[in-house]
Write an enzyme that holds these catalytic residues in place. Sequence first.
Site, PDB file in Angstrom:
ATOM      1  N   ARG A   1       1.166  -1.288  -0.011  1.00  9.71           N
ATOM      2  CA  ARG A   1      -0.199  -0.077  -0.062  1.00  9.71           C
ATOM      3  C   ARG A   1       1.300   1.775   0.131  1.00  9.71           C
ATOM      4  O   ARG A   1       0.599   2.704  -0.697  1.00  9.71           O
ATOM      5  CB  ARG A   1      -0.845  -0.262   0.996  1.00  9.71           C
ATOM      6  CG  ARG A   1      -1.669  -1.372   0.986  1.00  9.71           C
ATOM      7  CD  ARG A   1      -2.667  -1.353   2.961  1.00  9.71           C
ATOM      8  NE  ARG A   1      -1.736  -1.129   4.049  1.00  9.71           N
ATOM      9  CZ  ARG A   1      -2.375  -0.965   5.045  1.00  9.71           C
ATOM     10  NH1 ARG A   1      -3.120  -0.990   5.619  1.00  9.71           N
ATOM     11  NH2 ARG A   1      -1.447  -1.623   5.983  1.00  9.71           N
TER      12      ARG A   1
ATOM     13  N   ASP B   1       0.703   4.248   6.259  1.00  8.31           N
ATOM     14  CA  ASP B   1       0.885   5.571   7.148  1.00  8.31           C
ATOM     15  C   ASP B   1       1.533   6.477   6.135  1.00  8.31           C
ATOM     16  O   ASP B   1       2.324   7.717   6.658  1.00  8.31           O
ATOM     17  CB  ASP B   1       1.279   5.632   8.173  1.00  8.31           C
ATOM     18  CG  ASP B   1      -0.327   4.810   8.560  1.00  8.31           C
ATOM     19  OD1 ASP B   1      -1.966   5.251   8.572  1.00  8.31           O
ATOM     20  OD2 ASP B   1      -0.817   3.621   9.595  1.00  8.31           O
TER      21      ASP B   1
END
Length: 483
Positions: free
Chosen positions: A376, A422
């Site tokens: 991701r 993140d």
Amino acid sequence: QQSGVPACDPCHLPLVTMLHCTRAAVSKVIPRRLVSAVASDAAPAGSLLKDVLVEQVPRKQAELKDLKQKYGQESLGSVTVDQCIGGARGVKCMLWETSLLDADEGIRFRGYTIPECQQLLPSFEGPGGAGEPLPEGLIWLLLTGEVPTKAQVDSLTQEFHERSELPAHVVSMLHSLPKDMHPMTQFSMGILACQTESNFAKAYSEGVPKNTLWEHAYEDVLDVMAKLPEIAAIIYRRKYFDGVVTKDTSLDYSGNFCRMLGYNDPGFDELMRLYLTIHSDHEGGNASAHTTHLVGSALSDPYLSYAAGLNALAGPLHGLANQEVLGWIQDLQKKFAAEGKPVNKDTITEFAWETLNGGKVIPGYGHAVLRKTDPRYTCQREFAMKHLPDDELFKIVDTIYQVMPGVLLEHGKAKNPYPNVDSHSGVLLWHYNFTQYEYYTVLFGVSRAMGALSQLFWDRALGLPLERPKSVTSEWIRGQFEK
């Protein structure tokens, strides 16, 4: 098993056994497109989502019954004392069909990696790979296990638009809340207030047969997903702007969400499609997904269940990480500017050691499960290289990426010295002038509904029971080993 033939080779197993093989094993011997068709008896291209699920549910119920009868008494592993008191890390005690996380490979959505989803799921322009995947396509995949056609995705987009209207009392309640209330608190309250519309709660109170509850769960699941963007947009526009929300239902789910937020930039639309897709699901053990599943196991309806999941997501250890990373990067940028230092590998390395030797952690690096770079993160990095290669914050993030794993490996305390999701998302949002980082977790909440509620549908369709693990006291543990 023959020499050189994987244990799940479909040419050497009866069909019923093959259906229980892991998709990862099957994918080694037959193409993934065929895997999807074999595993799900892919429906005709024009089928609507409910039609596909109506066909699948009885078959999946039979498969789970067969699995339980054959292997119900088999062990999936032992539990150590460390796992018991350490957050149940690695304990295999939860059925979660929509995604599977591998420590080295990262997440697979119904067997598909993120790069595969980017190539196969329809885009706003049409075919897969022509742009970022539409979240509607991922929702279809998570619910059915099948890669949808563009026509199927378009039908789901239209269904979401039709289901999206908020009750008047919800809108008035949101507009009555203090503007300084945290956005996640408002978000949870907004979806709770919508619970008056629950088909599932109404059906249960009327005593419908339990084997039909999944049909009512389906209605709620889609209704919640449809309503979340406008709730989120009202909160955003009220808290930071004029409170006016403007829709554009000629667009897809993400594009309309961006217009409601007040953004009219095709680049930001594409980022939102990517963001909502990759944050949607990450197995069932994370706090928001697990909370949704746990509350739902008590037959709380999807509104109540996902509101609970949002409250878990609001915790600093779960959904606030991306804003913490962004703040750390901006602090680094300000420090270097004040000291007249350039941003390069040497200065970043020096700053990293100062941080670590000061007893602090490097935010955005490491993961509870992953032991390699989070895919991701990788797809967000690729998005930045394509759309904002000269962005100053991205250049810092990229430089950090080049040196930080080596620093953390040398430091020796991090099990995973690689970046997670993140580490990048806040920088991308900031580039498009989405700078209200207190709100970032709300975007995460819109996305995570797609995975948590897709699984909640299957929880009800498969008749999964009330979750009730066994707890023990510290004295009981000590007594097991000090007899």
